[in-house]
Scaffold this active site. Sequence first.
Site, mmCIF file in Angstrom:
data_model
loop_
_atom_site.group_PDB
_atom_site.id
_atom_site.type_symbol
_atom_site.label_atom_id
_atom_site.label_comp_id
_atom_site.label_asym_id
_atom_site.label_seq_id
_atom_site.Cartn_x
_atom_site.Cartn_y
_atom_site.Cartn_z
ATOM 1 N N ASP A 161 0.852 -1.197 0.000
ATOM 2 C CA ASP A 161 0.000 0.000 0.000
ATOM 3 C C ASP A 161 0.885 1.243 0.000
ATOM 4 O OD1 ASP A 161 -3.220 0.493 0.974
ATOM 5 O OD2 ASP A 161 -1.818 2.192 1.131
ATOM 6 N N ASN A 167 -12.941 -3.552 2.750
ATOM 7 C CA ASN A 167 -13.938 -2.499 2.870
ATOM 8 C C ASN A 167 -14.892 -2.612 1.684
ATOM 9 O OD1 ASN A 167 -12.606 -1.370 5.155
ATOM 10 N ND2 ASN A 167 -11.182 -0.297 3.804
ATOM 11 N N GLN A 188 -14.372 2.217 1.700
ATOM 12 C CA GLN A 188 -13.733 1.875 0.430
ATOM 13 C C GLN A 188 -13.528 3.136 -0.411
ATOM 14 O OE1 GLN A 188 -15.776 -1.083 -1.939
ATOM 15 N NE2 GLN A 188 -14.097 -1.243 -3.414
ATOM 16 N N VAL A 237 -11.046 2.896 -3.348
ATOM 17 C CA VAL A 237 -10.714 2.421 -4.690
ATOM 18 C C VAL A 237 -11.686 1.301 -5.049
ATOM 19 C CG1 VAL A 237 -8.963 1.381 -6.172
ATOM 20 C CG2 VAL A 237 -8.276 3.028 -4.402
ATOM 21 N N HIS A 254 -10.550 -5.377 -3.132
ATOM 22 C CA HIS A 254 -9.221 -5.736 -2.632
ATOM 23 C C HIS A 254 -9.268 -6.064 -1.151
ATOM 24 C CE1 HIS A 254 -9.809 -1.361 -2.267
ATOM 25 N NE2 HIS A 254 -9.128 -1.455 -1.139
ATOM 26 N N HIS A 256 -6.935 -5.846 2.310
ATOM 27 C CA HIS A 256 -5.756 -5.277 2.958
ATOM 28 C C HIS A 256 -5.189 -6.354 3.865
ATOM 29 C CE1 HIS A 256 -6.867 -0.879 2.338
ATOM 30 N NE2 HIS A 256 -8.040 -1.461 2.123
HETATM 31 P P1 5GP Z 1 -9.814 1.264 0.385
HETATM 32 O O1 5GP Z 1 -9.995 2.512 1.211
HETATM 33 O O2 5GP Z 1 -10.452 1.402 -0.971
HETATM 34 O O3 5GP Z 1 -10.205 0.023 1.097
HETATM 35 O O4 5GP Z 1 -8.249 1.121 0.177
HETATM 36 C C1 5GP Z 1 -7.566 1.671 -0.894
HETATM 37 C C2 5GP Z 1 -6.089 1.609 -0.573
HETATM 38 O O5 5GP Z 1 -5.361 1.804 -1.771
HETATM 39 C C3 5GP Z 1 -5.620 2.664 0.418
HETATM 40 O O6 5GP Z 1 -5.044 2.031 1.560
HETATM 41 C C4 5GP Z 1 -4.603 3.479 -0.373
HETATM 42 O O7 5GP Z 1 -3.503 3.908 0.410
HETATM 43 C C5 5GP Z 1 -4.198 2.528 -1.470
HETATM 44 N N1 5GP Z 1 -3.787 3.168 -2.699
HETATM 45 C C6 5GP Z 1 -4.460 4.131 -3.382
HETATM 46 N N2 5GP Z 1 -3.799 4.472 -4.504
HETATM 47 C C7 5GP Z 1 -2.689 3.680 -4.551
HETATM 48 C C8 5GP Z 1 -1.610 3.567 -5.489
HETATM 49 O O8 5GP Z 1 -1.545 4.237 -6.509
HETATM 50 N N3 5GP Z 1 -0.655 2.650 -5.196
HETATM 51 C C9 5GP Z 1 -0.697 1.862 -4.084
HETATM 52 N N4 5GP Z 1 0.298 0.989 -3.892
HETATM 53 N N5 5GP Z 1 -1.703 1.955 -3.173
HETATM 54 C C10 5GP Z 1 -2.684 2.855 -3.407
#
Ligand code: 5GP
Length: 113
Positions: A30, A86, A93, A95, A99, A101
Amino acid sequence: MSETIFTKIINKEIPADVVYEDELCLAFRDINPQAPVHILIIPKKAMPQLNDAGEADEGLLGHLMLAANKVAAREGVADGFRLVLNNGAAAGQEVFHMHFHLLAGRSFTWPPG
Ligand code: 5GP
């Protein structure tokens, strides 16, 4: 569905620190880690959120969890890690490419915030 940043990572259009890859999934660190080990495990098949999975995805979902076990073993954290998903904006969530974590390397509280 619209393309997300994770599709670009799968297609190697933008860089990521990939720690595991197979025919069905990809795992990478991440960009904003919330623990010493914070790895995202994503299916190569794009689905916005878990709630979009159907019966045909049953094997894929199990595959992702077994991939999490492999990643945890490689990272030396098999004895203690947290797997978080999430589902939807209300759950945090951001993205919309489903996925997990994988978080490890520190103690965690329960319930999560
Ligand atoms: P969510 O909030 O959707 O469950 O988690 C999305 C995760 O994607 C976040 O922890 C964020 O830091 C990570 N993330 C967002 N953009 C990028 C990226 O461009 N590269 C990487 N490696 N992680 C990302």
